[in-house]
Design an enzyme around this catalytic site. Sequence first.
Site, mmCIF file in Angstrom:
data_model
loop_
_atom_site.group_PDB
_atom_site.id
_atom_site.type_symbol
_atom_site.label_atom_id
_atom_site.label_comp_id
_atom_site.label_asym_id
_atom_site.label_seq_id
_atom_site.Cartn_x
_atom_site.Cartn_y
_atom_site.Cartn_z
ATOM 1 N N ASP A 87 -13.444 -2.337 3.039
ATOM 2 C CA ASP A 87 -12.513 -2.418 4.182
ATOM 3 C C ASP A 87 -13.298 -1.908 5.400
ATOM 4 O O ASP A 87 -13.944 -2.697 6.115
ATOM 5 C CB ASP A 87 -11.263 -1.575 3.864
ATOM 6 C CG ASP A 87 -10.257 -1.451 5.009
ATOM 7 O OD1 ASP A 87 -10.527 -1.939 6.108
ATOM 8 O OD2 ASP A 87 -9.191 -0.833 4.810
ATOM 9 N N ASP B 163 -7.108 2.685 -3.096
ATOM 10 C CA ASP B 163 -7.853 2.717 -1.827
ATOM 11 C C ASP B 163 -8.177 4.166 -1.500
ATOM 12 O O ASP B 163 -7.275 4.987 -1.305
ATOM 13 C CB ASP B 163 -6.988 2.100 -0.714
ATOM 14 C CG ASP B 163 -7.732 1.967 0.618
ATOM 15 O OD1 ASP B 163 -8.906 2.392 0.697
ATOM 16 O OD2 ASP B 163 -7.132 1.433 1.574
ATOM 17 N N LYS C 142 -9.202 -7.285 8.158
ATOM 18 C CA LYS C 142 -8.221 -6.836 9.147
ATOM 19 C C LYS C 142 -8.703 -7.354 10.485
ATOM 20 O O LYS C 142 -9.840 -7.074 10.885
ATOM 21 C CB LYS C 142 -8.157 -5.307 9.202
ATOM 22 C CG LYS C 142 -7.548 -4.659 7.974
ATOM 23 C CD LYS C 142 -7.626 -3.156 8.051
ATOM 24 C CE LYS C 142 -6.983 -2.527 6.828
ATOM 25 N NZ LYS C 142 -7.322 -1.099 6.699
ATOM 26 N N GLU D 279 -10.870 0.133 -3.442
ATOM 27 C CA GLU D 279 -11.150 -0.156 -2.033
ATOM 28 C C GLU D 279 -11.862 1.029 -1.381
ATOM 29 O O GLU D 279 -11.417 2.169 -1.491
ATOM 30 C CB GLU D 279 -9.810 -0.450 -1.340
ATOM 31 C CG GLU D 279 -9.934 -0.950 0.086
ATOM 32 C CD GLU D 279 -8.552 -1.320 0.663
ATOM 33 O OE1 GLU D 279 -7.614 -1.585 -0.122
ATOM 34 O OE2 GLU D 279 -8.429 -1.334 1.897
ATOM 35 N N GLY E 110 -3.636 -4.195 6.152
ATOM 36 C CA GLY E 110 -2.621 -3.818 7.140
ATOM 37 C C GLY E 110 -3.000 -2.515 7.804
ATOM 38 O O GLY E 110 -3.817 -1.752 7.285
ATOM 39 N N SER F 139 0.869 -1.162 0.000
ATOM 40 C CA SER F 139 0.000 0.000 0.000
ATOM 41 C C SER F 139 0.914 1.222 0.000
ATOM 42 O O SER F 139 1.698 1.400 0.926
ATOM 43 C CB SER F 139 -0.866 -0.040 1.264
ATOM 44 O OG SER F 139 -1.607 1.144 1.396
ATOM 45 N N LYS G 297 -0.912 -1.051 -4.504
ATOM 46 C CA LYS G 297 -2.147 -0.327 -4.156
ATOM 47 C C LYS G 297 -1.788 1.134 -3.941
ATOM 48 O O LYS G 297 -0.869 1.456 -3.183
ATOM 49 C CB LYS G 297 -2.744 -0.950 -2.896
ATOM 50 C CG LYS G 297 -3.742 -0.104 -2.137
ATOM 51 C CD LYS G 297 -4.421 -0.935 -1.054
ATOM 52 C CE LYS G 297 -4.526 -0.177 0.251
ATOM 53 N NZ LYS G 297 -5.101 -0.998 1.340
ATOM 54 N N LYS H 116 -2.948 4.798 -2.675
ATOM 55 C CA LYS H 116 -3.927 5.556 -1.902
ATOM 56 C C LYS H 116 -4.373 6.723 -2.777
ATOM 57 O O LYS H 116 -3.545 7.348 -3.459
ATOM 58 C CB LYS H 116 -3.273 6.077 -0.614
ATOM 59 C CG LYS H 116 -2.973 4.981 0.388
ATOM 60 C CD LYS H 116 -4.260 4.418 0.970
ATOM 61 C CE LYS H 116 -3.999 3.573 2.202
ATOM 62 N NZ LYS H 116 -5.262 3.044 2.778
HETATM 63 O O1 OSB Z 1 -7.098 1.476 4.568
HETATM 64 O O2 OSB Z 1 -5.821 -0.172 4.312
HETATM 65 C C1 OSB Z 1 -6.056 0.919 4.838
HETATM 66 C C2 OSB Z 1 -3.030 2.043 6.906
HETATM 67 C C3 OSB Z 1 -3.660 2.658 7.974
HETATM 68 C C4 OSB Z 1 -5.025 2.727 7.986
HETATM 69 C C5 OSB Z 1 -5.773 2.190 6.939
HETATM 70 C C6 OSB Z 1 -5.153 1.554 5.873
HETATM 71 C C7 OSB Z 1 -3.745 1.517 5.856
HETATM 72 C C8 OSB Z 1 -2.992 0.955 4.758
HETATM 73 C C9 OSB Z 1 -1.589 0.504 5.066
HETATM 74 O O3 OSB Z 1 -3.379 0.905 3.614
HETATM 75 C C10 OSB Z 1 -1.452 -0.940 5.019
HETATM 76 C C11 OSB Z 1 -0.138 -1.375 5.570
HETATM 77 O O4 OSB Z 1 0.807 -1.468 4.772
HETATM 78 O O5 OSB Z 1 -0.035 -1.646 6.787
HETATM 79 MG MG MG Z 2 -8.194 0.269 3.203
#
Ligand code: OSB
Ligand code: MG
Length: 373
Positions: A238, A188, A262, A213, A290, A135, A161, A163
Amino acid sequence: MRIDAIYLREIRLPLVQPFQTSFGTTTERRILLVEVRGEGLVGWGDCVAGEHPYFSDETIDTAWLVMQQELGPLLASAEPEHGGKIPGMFRQVRGHRMAKAALENAVWDLEAQMKRVPLAMLLGGSREVIDCGVSIGIQPSLEKQLAEVEKELAAGYQRIKLKCKPGWDVKVFEAVRDRWPEITLSCDANSAYRLKDSDHLVNFDEFSLLMIEQPLWADDFYFHSMLQKRLETPICLDESIRNRRDALAAIEMESCRIINIKCGRVGGFSEAIAVHNAAQERGVPVWCGGMLETGIGRSHNIALSSLDNFSLPGDVSASKRYWKEDIIEPEVEVSPTGQITVPDTPGRGFEVRTDLIERLTVRKEEIRAMAMA
Ligand code: OSB
Ligand code: MG
Protein backbone atom coordinates in the site's frame (compact mmCIF):
# COMPACT_ATOMS: atom_id res chain seq x y z
CA MET A 1 -12.70 22.70 -20.51
CA ARG A 2 -12.83 26.26 -19.28
CA ILE A 3 -12.03 26.48 -15.58
CA ASP A 4 -13.71 29.49 -13.94
CA ALA A 5 -12.77 29.04 -10.30
CA ILE A 6 -11.58 26.55 -7.73
CA TYR A 7 -12.84 26.43 -4.16
CA LEU A 8 -11.06 24.78 -1.29
CA ARG A 9 -13.00 24.00 1.84
CA GLU A 10 -12.41 22.22 5.07
CA ILE A 11 -15.26 20.32 6.65
CA ARG A 12 -15.33 18.45 9.97
CA LEU A 13 -17.06 15.11 10.13
CA PRO A 14 -17.04 12.77 13.14
CA LEU A 15 -16.65 9.04 12.40
CA VAL A 16 -19.44 6.83 13.74
CA GLN A 17 -16.73 5.00 15.67
CA PRO A 18 -13.02 5.69 16.20
CA PHE A 19 -10.73 4.02 13.66
CA GLN A 20 -7.47 2.68 15.06
CA THR A 21 -4.47 1.58 13.05
CA SER A 22 -0.90 0.76 14.10
CA PHE A 23 -0.06 4.47 13.63
CA GLY A 24 -2.93 6.10 15.54
CA THR A 25 -6.62 6.63 16.17
CA THR A 26 -8.97 8.91 14.21
CA THR A 27 -12.21 10.05 15.85
CA GLU A 28 -13.20 13.09 13.82
CA ARG A 29 -12.02 13.76 10.29
CA ARG A 30 -10.90 17.12 8.99
CA ILE A 31 -11.55 16.85 5.27
CA LEU A 32 -10.38 19.07 2.45
CA LEU A 33 -12.89 19.14 -0.38
CA VAL A 34 -12.20 20.84 -3.70
CA GLU A 35 -14.69 22.22 -6.15
CA VAL A 36 -13.59 22.89 -9.70
CA ARG A 37 -16.10 25.09 -11.50
CA GLY A 38 -16.28 25.45 -15.23
CA GLU A 39 -18.59 24.94 -18.21
CA GLY A 40 -21.52 25.73 -15.89
CA LEU A 41 -20.75 22.59 -13.87
CA VAL A 42 -18.99 21.66 -10.65
CA GLY A 43 -16.44 18.85 -10.36
CA TRP A 44 -15.71 17.65 -6.84
CA GLY A 45 -12.59 16.15 -5.29
CA ASP A 46 -11.94 14.68 -1.82
CA CYS A 47 -8.38 15.11 -0.56
CA VAL A 48 -7.41 12.01 1.42
CA ALA A 49 -4.51 13.56 3.33
CA GLY A 50 -4.88 12.91 7.05
CA GLU A 51 -5.01 15.21 10.03
CA HIS A 52 -1.44 14.14 10.93
CA PRO A 53 1.50 13.06 8.74
CA TYR A 54 1.31 9.46 9.96
CA PHE A 55 0.14 7.46 6.94
CA SER A 56 2.05 9.67 4.52
CA ASP A 57 4.01 12.89 4.86
CA GLU A 58 1.10 14.98 3.60
CA THR A 59 -1.58 16.44 5.86
CA ILE A 60 -4.74 18.37 5.15
CA ASP A 61 -2.79 21.54 5.96
CA THR A 62 0.14 20.88 3.61
CA ALA A 63 -2.36 19.95 0.90
CA TRP A 64 -4.28 23.18 1.46
CA LEU A 65 -1.11 25.25 1.22
CA VAL A 66 0.22 23.60 -1.91
CA MET A 67 -3.17 23.80 -3.63
CA GLN A 68 -3.55 27.45 -2.68
CA GLN A 69 -0.02 28.49 -3.65
CA GLU A 70 0.94 26.17 -6.49
CA LEU A 71 -1.56 23.70 -7.91
CA GLY A 72 -4.68 25.86 -7.74
CA PRO A 73 -3.20 28.75 -9.75
CA LEU A 74 -1.77 26.30 -12.32
CA LEU A 75 -5.15 24.65 -12.84
CA ALA A 76 -7.21 27.85 -12.68
CA SER A 77 -5.34 29.37 -15.59
CA ALA A 78 -5.47 26.22 -17.73
CA GLU A 79 -7.98 24.90 -20.20
CA PRO A 80 -7.41 21.16 -19.89
CA GLU A 81 -8.94 19.07 -22.67
CA HIS A 82 -9.07 16.06 -20.43
CA GLY A 83 -8.42 14.88 -16.84
CA GLY A 84 -5.46 12.94 -18.20
CA LYS A 85 -3.69 16.23 -18.98
CA ILE A 86 -3.51 17.31 -15.35
CA PRO A 87 -0.41 15.34 -14.22
CA GLY A 88 1.68 17.06 -16.91
CA MET A 89 0.43 20.43 -15.74
CA PHE A 90 1.42 19.66 -12.14
CA ARG A 91 4.76 18.01 -12.99
CA GLN A 92 7.00 20.80 -11.74
CA VAL A 93 5.57 20.41 -8.24
CA ARG A 94 7.38 17.54 -6.58
CA GLY A 95 5.41 15.16 -4.37
CA HIS A 96 2.16 16.33 -2.75
CA ARG A 97 0.34 13.54 -4.52
CA MET A 98 -2.80 13.65 -2.37
CA ALA A 99 -3.19 17.36 -3.08
CA LYS A 100 -2.68 16.75 -6.82
CA ALA A 101 -5.12 13.83 -6.82
CA ALA A 102 -7.98 15.84 -5.29
CA LEU A 103 -7.71 18.47 -8.04
CA GLU A 104 -7.12 16.03 -10.88
CA ASN A 105 -10.04 13.86 -9.83
CA ALA A 106 -12.31 16.90 -9.61
CA VAL A 107 -11.43 17.63 -13.25
CA TRP A 108 -12.34 14.06 -14.29
CA ASP A 109 -15.55 14.42 -12.27
CA LEU A 110 -16.33 17.63 -14.18
CA GLU A 111 -15.39 16.08 -17.52
CA ALA A 112 -17.70 13.09 -16.99
CA GLN A 113 -20.59 15.49 -16.34
CA MET A 114 -19.72 17.63 -19.34
CA LYS A 115 -19.48 14.65 -21.70
CA ARG A 116 -22.54 13.09 -20.08
CA VAL A 117 -20.86 9.74 -19.51
CA PRO A 118 -20.50 7.76 -16.31
CA LEU A 119 -17.20 8.53 -14.58
CA ALA A 120 -16.46 4.78 -14.50
CA MET A 121 -16.72 4.64 -18.29
CA LEU A 122 -14.55 7.73 -18.73
CA LEU A 123 -11.85 5.97 -16.66
CA GLY A 124 -12.09 2.87 -18.85
CA GLY A 125 -14.02 0.68 -16.43
CA SER A 126 -16.45 -2.01 -17.48
CA ARG A 127 -17.61 -3.77 -14.29
CA GLU A 128 -21.26 -3.21 -13.47
CA VAL A 129 -20.83 -4.19 -9.83
CA ILE A 130 -17.79 -4.19 -7.57
CA ASP A 131 -16.96 -6.59 -4.76
CA CYS A 132 -16.56 -5.09 -1.32
CA GLY A 133 -14.52 -5.87 1.73
CA VAL A 134 -14.11 -4.00 5.00
CA SER A 135 -11.14 -2.75 6.94
CA ILE A 136 -11.74 -3.20 10.66
CA GLY A 137 -9.71 -1.05 13.02
CA ILE A 138 -7.84 -2.31 16.07
CA GLN A 139 -10.42 -2.78 18.84
CA PRO A 140 -10.17 -2.21 22.58
CA SER A 141 -10.75 -5.92 23.28
CA LEU A 142 -10.75 -9.28 21.52
CA GLU A 143 -14.44 -9.60 22.28
CA LYS A 144 -15.18 -6.29 20.56
CA GLN A 145 -13.00 -7.34 17.62
CA LEU A 146 -15.02 -10.54 17.13
CA ALA A 147 -18.27 -8.61 17.42
CA GLU A 148 -17.12 -6.24 14.65
CA VAL A 149 -16.21 -9.15 12.36
CA GLU A 150 -19.58 -10.76 13.04
CA LYS A 151 -21.42 -7.54 12.21
CA GLU A 152 -19.60 -7.02 8.90
CA LEU A 153 -20.03 -10.65 7.83
CA ALA A 154 -23.74 -10.35 8.56
CA ALA A 155 -23.81 -7.24 6.36
CA GLY A 156 -22.48 -9.39 3.50
CA TYR A 157 -18.92 -8.12 3.06
CA GLN A 158 -16.80 -10.54 1.05
CA ARG A 159 -13.46 -9.98 2.74
CA ILE A 160 -12.50 -8.97 6.25
CA LYS A 161 -9.28 -7.05 6.75
CA LEU A 162 -7.96 -6.77 10.29
CA LYS A 163 -5.67 -3.95 11.25
CA CYS A 164 -2.78 -5.39 13.23
CA LYS A 165 0.42 -4.45 15.04
CA PRO A 166 2.92 -6.21 17.31
CA GLY A 167 0.92 -7.58 20.26
CA TRP A 168 -2.33 -7.43 18.28
CA ASP A 169 -1.91 -10.01 15.55
CA VAL A 170 -1.72 -13.83 15.87
CA LYS A 171 -3.98 -13.98 18.91
CA VAL A 172 -6.61 -12.03 16.97
CA PHE A 173 -6.21 -14.12 13.80
CA GLU A 174 -6.46 -17.27 15.91
CA ALA A 175 -9.71 -16.16 17.54
CA VAL A 176 -11.24 -15.08 14.23
CA ARG A 177 -10.16 -18.25 12.39
CA ASP A 178 -11.43 -20.37 15.24
CA ARG A 179 -14.90 -19.00 14.76
CA TRP A 180 -14.87 -18.48 10.99
CA PRO A 181 -12.46 -21.01 9.43
CA GLU A 182 -13.60 -20.36 5.85
CA ILE A 183 -13.92 -16.59 5.43
CA THR A 184 -11.63 -14.53 3.24
CA LEU A 185 -9.37 -12.81 5.74
CA SER A 186 -6.44 -10.42 5.41
CA CYS A 187 -4.46 -8.09 7.64
CA ASP A 188 -2.86 -4.66 7.37
CA ALA A 189 0.11 -3.67 9.52
CA ASN A 190 0.65 -0.15 8.16
CA SER A 191 4.44 -0.60 8.49
CA ALA A 192 4.40 -1.77 12.12
CA TYR A 193 7.04 -4.52 11.76
CA ARG A 194 10.76 -4.72 11.05
CA LEU A 195 12.80 -7.34 9.24
CA LYS A 196 13.91 -8.75 12.58
CA ASP A 197 10.24 -9.70 13.12
CA SER A 198 10.44 -12.14 10.16
CA ASP A 199 10.29 -15.26 12.31
CA HIS A 200 7.16 -13.92 13.92
CA LEU A 201 5.59 -12.90 10.59
CA VAL A 202 6.15 -16.41 9.22
CA ASN A 203 3.60 -17.57 11.83
CA PHE A 204 0.93 -15.56 9.96
CA ASP A 205 1.04 -18.30 7.27
CA GLU A 206 -0.96 -20.58 9.58
CA PHE A 207 -4.06 -18.45 9.17
CA SER A 208 -4.48 -18.74 5.38
CA LEU A 209 -4.65 -14.99 4.93
CA LEU A 210 -5.43 -13.67 1.47
CA MET A 211 -2.58 -11.20 2.01
CA ILE A 212 -0.49 -9.30 4.53
CA GLU A 213 -0.66 -5.61 3.70
CA GLN A 214 2.38 -3.37 4.17
CA PRO A 215 4.17 -5.23 6.99
CA LEU A 216 7.43 -3.22 6.73
CA TRP A 217 8.65 0.34 6.08
CA ALA A 218 6.47 2.67 4.01
CA ASP A 219 9.36 3.47 1.62
CA ASP A 220 10.74 -0.03 1.16
CA PHE A 221 10.85 -2.65 -1.59
CA TYR A 222 14.06 -4.55 -0.84
CA PHE A 223 13.24 -5.79 2.66
CA HIS A 224 9.70 -6.68 1.62
CA SER A 225 11.20 -8.80 -1.13
CA MET A 226 13.42 -10.57 1.43
CA LEU A 227 10.39 -11.13 3.65
CA GLN A 228 8.20 -12.35 0.76
CA LYS A 229 10.74 -15.11 0.07
CA ARG A 230 10.06 -16.47 3.55
CA LEU A 231 6.26 -16.19 3.42
CA GLU A 232 3.67 -18.31 1.69
CA THR A 233 1.10 -15.57 2.24
CA PRO A 234 1.22 -12.91 -0.48
CA ILE A 235 2.44 -9.49 0.58
CA CYS A 236 0.31 -6.58 -0.64
CA LEU A 237 1.94 -3.16 -0.80
CA ASP A 238 0.00 0.00 0.00
CA GLU A 239 2.19 2.86 1.35
CA SER A 240 5.26 1.83 -0.71
CA ILE A 241 3.58 2.24 -4.11
CA ARG A 242 3.63 5.90 -5.12
CA ASN A 243 3.41 5.50 -8.89
CA ARG A 244 3.71 3.14 -11.86
CA ARG A 245 7.50 2.89 -11.59
CA ASP A 246 7.20 1.79 -7.98
CA ALA A 247 4.71 -0.87 -9.03
CA LEU A 248 7.13 -2.09 -11.70
CA ALA A 249 10.04 -2.19 -9.23
CA ALA A 250 7.98 -4.01 -6.59
CA ILE A 251 6.73 -6.59 -9.09
CA GLU A 252 10.19 -7.09 -10.61
CA MET A 253 11.79 -7.52 -7.16
CA GLU A 254 8.92 -9.72 -5.96
CA SER A 255 8.34 -7.40 -3.01
CA CYS A 256 4.61 -8.15 -3.29
CA ARG A 257 2.15 -10.27 -5.23
CA ILE A 258 -0.84 -7.94 -4.85
CA ILE A 259 -1.12 -4.14 -5.03
CA ASN A 260 -3.50 -1.84 -3.19
CA ILE A 261 -4.31 1.19 -5.35
CA LYS A 262 -5.40 4.43 -3.71
CA CYS A 263 -5.95 7.39 -5.98
CA GLY A 264 -4.66 9.87 -3.43
CA ARG A 265 -1.50 7.93 -2.66
CA VAL A 266 -0.47 7.72 -6.33
CA GLY A 267 -1.46 11.30 -7.28
CA GLY A 268 -4.78 10.90 -9.08
CA PHE A 269 -6.83 8.84 -11.52
CA SER A 270 -4.22 8.97 -14.32
CA GLU A 271 -1.49 7.37 -12.24
CA ALA A 272 -3.96 4.96 -10.62
CA ILE A 273 -4.89 3.72 -14.09
CA ALA A 274 -1.20 3.46 -15.02
CA VAL A 275 -0.49 1.34 -11.90
CA HIS A 276 -3.56 -0.79 -12.68
CA ASN A 277 -2.40 -1.38 -16.26
CA ALA A 278 1.21 -2.15 -15.31
CA ALA A 279 0.04 -4.71 -12.75
CA GLN A 280 -2.48 -6.22 -15.15
CA GLU A 281 0.16 -6.71 -17.87
CA ARG A 282 2.27 -8.62 -15.33
CA GLY A 283 -0.53 -10.75 -13.91
CA VAL A 284 -0.64 -8.96 -10.55
CA PRO A 285 -4.15 -8.40 -9.14
CA VAL A 286 -5.05 -5.06 -7.60
CA TRP A 287 -7.80 -3.77 -5.34
CA CYS A 288 -8.97 -0.31 -4.35
CA GLY A 289 -7.92 0.89 -0.91
CA GLY A 290 -9.77 3.40 1.22
CA MET A 291 -8.78 6.42 3.30
CA LEU A 292 -11.97 7.00 5.32
CA GLU A 293 -13.30 9.09 2.44
CA THR A 294 -16.55 10.98 2.32
CA GLY A 295 -19.08 9.94 -0.29
CA ILE A 296 -17.28 12.07 -2.87
CA GLY A 297 -14.03 10.12 -2.63
CA ARG A 298 -16.02 6.93 -2.20
CA SER A 299 -17.91 7.54 -5.46
CA HIS A 300 -14.55 8.06 -7.20
CA ASN A 301 -13.25 4.81 -5.70
CA ILE A 302 -16.32 2.98 -7.00
CA ALA A 303 -15.68 4.32 -10.51
CA LEU A 304 -12.00 3.32 -10.36
CA SER A 305 -12.85 -0.15 -9.03
CA SER A 306 -14.83 -0.82 -12.21
CA LEU A 307 -11.58 -1.32 -14.13
CA ASP A 308 -10.89 -4.90 -15.09
CA ASN A 309 -7.89 -5.78 -12.96
CA PHE A 310 -9.58 -4.71 -9.71
CA SER A 311 -10.23 -8.39 -9.23
CA LEU A 312 -10.07 -8.57 -5.43
CA PRO A 313 -12.65 -7.01 -3.06
CA GLY A 314 -11.67 -3.45 -2.15
CA ASP A 315 -11.92 -1.40 1.04
CA VAL A 316 -14.85 0.41 -0.56
CA SER A 317 -17.71 0.00 1.85
CA ALA A 318 -21.04 1.63 2.74
CA SER A 319 -21.34 5.27 3.84
CA LYS A 320 -23.03 4.25 7.10
CA ARG A 321 -19.92 2.41 8.32
CA TYR A 322 -18.20 5.80 8.58
CA TRP A 323 -20.75 8.60 8.76
CA LYS A 324 -24.03 9.31 10.46
CA GLU A 325 -24.87 11.42 7.44
CA ASP A 326 -22.81 11.30 4.25
CA ILE A 327 -22.38 14.35 2.03
CA ILE A 328 -23.77 12.62 -1.06
CA GLU A 329 -27.21 11.43 -2.08
CA PRO A 330 -28.05 8.62 -2.23
CA GLU A 331 -25.53 7.27 0.27
CA VAL A 332 -23.30 4.40 -0.85
CA GLU A 333 -25.02 1.13 -0.06
CA VAL A 334 -23.71 -2.40 -0.15
CA SER A 335 -25.95 -5.31 -1.14
CA PRO A 336 -26.44 -8.36 1.09
CA THR A 337 -23.99 -10.15 -1.23
CA GLY A 338 -21.31 -7.54 -0.51
CA GLN A 339 -21.46 -5.61 -3.76
CA ILE A 340 -21.90 -2.02 -4.87
CA THR A 341 -23.59 -1.25 -8.19
CA VAL A 342 -21.48 1.05 -10.35
CA PRO A 343 -23.65 4.01 -11.39
CA ASP A 344 -24.46 4.10 -15.10
CA THR A 345 -25.67 7.70 -15.07
CA PRO A 346 -23.52 10.66 -16.20
CA GLY A 347 -20.80 11.84 -13.84
CA ARG A 348 -20.06 10.31 -10.44
CA GLY A 349 -23.66 9.08 -10.11
CA PHE A 350 -24.27 10.57 -6.65
CA GLU A 351 -25.50 14.10 -5.95
CA VAL A 352 -23.41 16.29 -3.68
CA ARG A 353 -25.34 17.71 -0.71
CA THR A 354 -24.09 21.27 -0.98
CA ASP A 355 -26.34 22.62 1.83
CA LEU A 356 -24.96 20.09 4.27
CA ILE A 357 -21.40 20.79 3.12
CA GLU A 358 -21.95 24.51 3.60
CA ARG A 359 -23.08 23.87 7.18
CA LEU A 360 -20.05 21.67 7.90
CA THR A 361 -17.53 24.09 6.37
CA VAL A 362 -15.03 25.65 8.78
CA ARG A 363 -12.88 27.43 6.18
CA LYS A 364 -13.19 28.21 2.51
CA GLU A 365 -11.03 29.83 -0.10
CA GLU A 366 -11.48 30.81 -3.72
CA ILE A 367 -8.75 30.48 -6.34
CA ARG A 368 -9.11 32.19 -9.71
CA ALA A 369 -6.81 32.59 -12.65
CA MET A 370 -4.61 35.66 -12.41
CA ALA A 371 -5.98 38.37 -14.69
CA MET A 372 -4.07 38.52 -17.95
CA ALA A 373 -2.86 41.88 -19.14
O1 OSB B 1 -3.87 1.46 5.24
O2 OSB B 1 -5.62 1.02 4.15
C1 OSB B 1 -5.04 1.71 5.00
C2 OSB B 1 -7.51 4.16 6.60
C3 OSB B 1 -6.70 5.27 6.77
C4 OSB B 1 -5.38 5.19 6.41
C5 OSB B 1 -4.86 4.01 5.87
C6 OSB B 1 -5.67 2.90 5.68
C7 OSB B 1 -7.02 2.98 6.08
C8 OSB B 1 -7.93 1.86 6.00
C9 OSB B 1 -9.40 2.19 5.96
O3 OSB B 1 -7.59 0.70 6.05
C10 OSB B 1 -9.99 1.91 4.67
C11 OSB B 1 -11.36 2.47 4.57
O4 OSB B 1 -12.30 1.74 4.93
O5 OSB B 1 -11.53 3.63 4.12
MG1 MG C 1 -3.24 -0.17 4.03
